[in-house]
Design a protein around this motif. Structure first.
Motif, PDB file in Angstrom:
ATOM      1  N   LEU A  42      28.876  22.811 -12.313  1.00 25.92           N
ATOM      2  CA  LEU A  42      27.951  21.781 -12.760  1.00 25.92           C
ATOM      3  C   LEU A  42      27.136  22.304 -13.928  1.00 25.92           C
ATOM      4  O   LEU A  42      26.757  23.474 -13.954  1.00 25.92           O
ATOM      5  CB  LEU A  42      27.005  21.378 -11.631  1.00 25.92           C
ATOM      6  CG  LEU A  42      27.651  20.691 -10.425  1.00 25.92           C
ATOM      7  CD1 LEU A  42      26.617  20.502  -9.329  1.00 25.92           C
ATOM      8  CD2 LEU A  42      28.262  19.357 -10.807  1.00 25.92           C
ATOM      9  N   CYS A  43      26.860  21.428 -14.885  1.00 27.02           N
ATOM     10  CA  CYS A  43      25.996  21.807 -15.978  1.00 27.02           C
ATOM     11  C   CYS A  43      24.563  21.888 -15.449  1.00 27.02           C
ATOM     12  O   CYS A  43      24.266  21.373 -14.370  1.00 27.02           O
ATOM     13  CB  CYS A  43      26.102  20.775 -17.114  1.00 27.02           C
ATOM     14  SG  CYS A  43      25.414  19.166 -16.702  1.00 27.02           S
ATOM     15  N   PRO A  44      23.674  22.528 -16.180  1.00 20.82           N
ATOM     16  CA  PRO A  44      22.285  22.670 -15.693  1.00 20.82           C
ATOM     17  C   PRO A  44      21.652  21.331 -15.323  1.00 20.82           C
ATOM     18  O   PRO A  44      20.888  21.250 -14.350  1.00 20.82           O
ATOM     19  CB  PRO A  44      21.574  23.324 -16.880  1.00 20.82           C
ATOM     20  CG  PRO A  44      22.640  24.105 -17.561  1.00 20.82           C
ATOM     21  CD  PRO A  44      23.888  23.265 -17.410  1.00 20.82           C
ATOM     22  N   VAL A  45      21.975  20.281 -16.052  1.00 22.60           N
ATOM     23  CA  VAL A  45      21.375  18.979 -15.782  1.00 22.60           C
ATOM     24  C   VAL A  45      21.864  18.428 -14.449  1.00 22.60           C
ATOM     25  O   VAL A  45      21.071  18.043 -13.586  1.00 22.60           O
ATOM     26  CB  VAL A  45      21.704  17.992 -16.916  1.00 22.60           C
ATOM     27  CG1 VAL A  45      21.167  16.604 -16.578  1.00 22.60           C
ATOM     28  CG2 VAL A  45      21.108  18.483 -18.227  1.00 22.60           C
ATOM     29  N   CYS A  46      23.178  18.408 -14.265  1.00 22.08           N
ATOM     30  CA  CYS A  46      23.733  17.879 -13.024  1.00 22.08           C
ATOM     31  C   CYS A  46      23.370  18.779 -11.847  1.00 22.08           C
ATOM     32  O   CYS A  46      23.159  18.298 -10.734  1.00 22.08           O
ATOM     33  CB  CYS A  46      25.248  17.741 -13.144  1.00 22.08           C
ATOM     34  SG  CYS A  46      25.746  16.443 -14.284  1.00 22.08           S
ATOM     35  N   GLU A  47      23.300  20.070 -12.103  1.00 20.62           N
ATOM     36  CA  GLU A  47      22.937  20.996 -11.038  1.00 20.62           C
ATOM     37  C   GLU A  47      21.521  20.693 -10.550  1.00 20.62           C
ATOM     38  O   GLU A  47      21.240  20.706  -9.360  1.00 20.62           O
ATOM     39  CB  GLU A  47      23.016  22.419 -11.582  1.00 20.62           C
ATOM     40  CG  GLU A  47      23.239  23.453 -10.508  1.00 20.62           C
ATOM     41  CD  GLU A  47      23.629  24.788 -11.087  1.00 20.62           C
ATOM     42  OE1 GLU A  47      22.895  25.307 -11.949  1.00 20.62           O
ATOM     43  OE2 GLU A  47      24.680  25.314 -10.688  1.00 20.62           O
ATOM     44  N   TRP A  48      20.655  20.385 -11.491  1.00 24.62           N
ATOM     45  CA  TRP A  48      19.278  20.049 -11.132  1.00 24.62           C
ATOM     46  C   TRP A  48      19.227  18.736 -10.371  1.00 24.62           C
ATOM     47  O   TRP A  48      18.510  18.600  -9.381  1.00 24.62           O
ATOM     48  CB  TRP A  48      18.457  19.959 -12.423  1.00 24.62           C
ATOM     49  CG  TRP A  48      17.017  19.631 -12.171  1.00 24.62           C
ATOM     50  CD1 TRP A  48      16.028  20.499 -11.820  1.00 24.62           C
ATOM     51  CD2 TRP A  48      16.420  18.324 -12.238  1.00 24.62           C
ATOM     52  NE1 TRP A  48      14.846  19.808 -11.675  1.00 24.62           N
ATOM     53  CE2 TRP A  48      15.044  18.490 -11.920  1.00 24.62           C
ATOM     54  CE3 TRP A  48      16.897  17.041 -12.537  1.00 24.62           C
ATOM     55  CZ2 TRP A  48      14.164  17.406 -11.901  1.00 24.62           C
ATOM     56  CZ3 TRP A  48      16.017  15.961 -12.514  1.00 24.62           C
ATOM     57  CH2 TRP A  48      14.668  16.153 -12.199  1.00 24.62           C
ATOM     58  N   GLN A  49      20.019  17.756 -10.818  1.00 22.46           N
ATOM     59  CA  GLN A  49      20.024  16.466 -10.138  1.00 22.46           C
ATOM     60  C   GLN A  49      20.572  16.591  -8.724  1.00 22.46           C
ATOM     61  O   GLN A  49      20.072  15.965  -7.794  1.00 22.46           O
ATOM     62  CB  GLN A  49      20.860  15.464 -10.948  1.00 22.46           C
ATOM     63  CG  GLN A  49      20.174  15.071 -12.242  1.00 22.46           C
ATOM     64  CD  GLN A  49      21.031  14.143 -13.077  1.00 22.46           C
ATOM     65  OE1 GLN A  49      22.224  13.989 -12.827  1.00 22.46           O
ATOM     66  NE2 GLN A  49      20.442  13.537 -14.091  1.00 22.46           N
ATOM     67  N   GLU A  50      21.612  17.415  -8.571  1.00 22.25           N
ATOM     68  CA  GLU A  50      22.156  17.639  -7.242  1.00 22.25           C
ATOM     69  C   GLU A  50      21.125  18.295  -6.339  1.00 22.25           C
ATOM     70  O   GLU A  50      21.005  17.971  -5.161  1.00 22.25           O
ATOM     71  CB  GLU A  50      23.405  18.511  -7.334  1.00 22.25           C
ATOM     72  CG  GLU A  50      24.627  17.760  -7.850  1.00 22.25           C
ATOM     73  CD  GLU A  50      25.076  16.689  -6.865  1.00 22.25           C
ATOM     74  OE1 GLU A  50      25.302  17.020  -5.689  1.00 22.25           O
ATOM     75  OE2 GLU A  50      25.178  15.514  -7.272  1.00 22.25           O
ATOM     76  N   ALA A  51      20.370  19.209  -6.890  1.00 20.04           N
ATOM     77  CA  ALA A  51      19.333  19.886  -6.109  1.00 20.04           C
ATOM     78  C   ALA A  51      18.271  18.889  -5.676  1.00 20.04           C
ATOM     79  O   ALA A  51      17.737  18.975  -4.563  1.00 20.04           O
ATOM     80  CB  ALA A  51      18.714  21.008  -6.933  1.00 20.04           C
ATOM     81  N   GLN A  52      17.945  17.943  -6.553  1.00 17.98           N
ATOM     82  CA  GLN A  52      16.957  16.930  -6.188  1.00 17.98           C
ATOM     83  C   GLN A  52      17.482  16.046  -5.061  1.00 17.98           C
ATOM     84  O   GLN A  52      16.753  15.700  -4.143  1.00 17.98           O
ATOM     85  CB  GLN A  52      16.635  16.064  -7.417  1.00 17.98           C
ATOM     86  CG  GLN A  52      15.992  16.822  -8.550  1.00 17.98           C
ATOM     87  CD  GLN A  52      14.647  17.411  -8.147  1.00 17.98           C
ATOM     88  OE1 GLN A  52      13.770  16.704  -7.714  1.00 17.98           O
ATOM     89  NE2 GLN A  52      14.499  18.719  -8.296  1.00 17.98           N
ATOM     90  N   ARG A  53      18.757  15.698  -5.136  1.00 13.69           N
ATOM     91  CA  ARG A  53      19.327  14.815  -4.121  1.00 13.69           C
ATOM     92  C   ARG A  53      19.348  15.514  -2.773  1.00 13.69           C
ATOM     93  O   ARG A  53      18.991  14.907  -1.757  1.00 13.69           O
ATOM     94  CB  ARG A  53      20.752  14.411  -4.526  1.00 13.69           C
ATOM     95  CG  ARG A  53      20.772  13.446  -5.699  1.00 13.69           C
ATOM     96  CD  ARG A  53      22.195  13.203  -6.163  1.00 13.69           C
ATOM     97  NE  ARG A  53      22.998  12.519  -5.132  1.00 13.69           N
ATOM     98  CZ  ARG A  53      24.284  12.221  -5.286  1.00 13.69           C
ATOM     99  NH1 ARG A  53      24.918  12.567  -6.393  1.00 13.69           N
ATOM    100  NH2 ARG A  53      24.939  11.595  -4.353  1.00 13.69           N
ATOM    101  N   THR A  54      19.797  16.749  -2.765  1.00 16.27           N
ATOM    102  CA  THR A  54      19.889  17.465  -1.492  1.00 16.27           C
ATOM    103  C   THR A  54      18.507  17.759  -0.936  1.00 16.27           C
ATOM    104  O   THR A  54      18.323  17.882   0.261  1.00 16.27           O
ATOM    105  CB  THR A  54      20.686  18.763  -1.653  1.00 16.27           C
ATOM    106  OG1 THR A  54      20.090  19.515  -2.709  1.00 16.27           O
ATOM    107  CG2 THR A  54      22.141  18.489  -1.989  1.00 16.27           C
ATOM    108  N   ALA A  55      17.537  17.858  -1.826  1.00 12.41           N
ATOM    109  CA  ALA A  55      16.184  18.163  -1.378  1.00 12.41           C
ATOM    110  C   ALA A  55      15.566  16.951  -0.699  1.00 12.41           C
ATOM    111  O   ALA A  55      14.713  17.085   0.179  1.00 12.41           O
ATOM    112  CB  ALA A  55      15.314  18.602  -2.544  1.00 12.41           C
ATOM    113  N   CYS A  56      16.010  15.747  -1.087  1.00  6.64           N
ATOM    114  CA  CYS A  56      15.422  14.536  -0.545  1.00  6.64           C
ATOM    115  C   CYS A  56      16.148  14.071   0.722  1.00  6.64           C
ATOM    116  O   CYS A  56      15.604  13.303   1.498  1.00  6.64           O
ATOM    117  CB  CYS A  56      15.464  13.403  -1.584  1.00  6.64           C
ATOM    118  SG  CYS A  56      14.372  13.712  -2.988  1.00  6.64           S
ATOM    119  N   SER A  57      17.374  14.508   0.931  1.00  5.91           N
ATOM    120  CA  SER A  57      18.131  14.054   2.075  1.00  5.91           C
ATOM    121  C   SER A  57      17.684  14.762   3.347  1.00  5.91           C
ATOM    122  O   SER A  57      17.448  15.962   3.348  1.00  5.91           O
ATOM    123  CB  SER A  57      19.622  14.301   1.832  1.00  5.91           C
ATOM    124  OG  SER A  57      19.891  15.667   1.801  1.00  5.91           O
ATOM    125  N   GLY A  58      17.595  13.999   4.413  1.00  9.47           N
ATOM    126  CA  GLY A  58      17.203  14.593   5.685  1.00  9.47           C
ATOM    127  C   GLY A  58      15.706  14.578   5.781  1.00  9.47           C
ATOM    128  O   GLY A  58      15.098  15.092   6.645  1.00  9.47           O
TER     129      GLY A  58
END
Ligand SMILES: [Zn+2]
Length: 58
Positions: A42-58
């Motif tokens: 993942l590029c830095p941008v998508c990597e950051w977005q993925e981190a945001q998504r996983t951080a909000c789930s659960g």
């Protein structure tokens, strides 16, 4: 008399632009991972977005 402490060593290897980088699996932008990287790149941008998504789930 030695002057080794007063001179800068200039024996650095010149960088040739780095290795060929893998494409981001989401937006196909160049990532920071080498092409031989095994796994999802993942590029830095998508990597950051993925981190945001996983951080909000659960
Ligand atoms: Zn991306």
């Amino acid at each position: 008399m030695s002057d080794y402490c007063g001179t800068e060593t200039a024996d650095r290897a010149p960088e040739a632009g780095g290795p060929p980088f893998a494409e981001c699996v989401l937006c196909r932008e160049p990532t920071e991972y080498p092409e031989s990287y095994k796994g999802i790149t993942l590029c830095p941008v998508c990597e950051w977005q993925e981190a945001q998504r996983t951080a909000c789930s659960g």
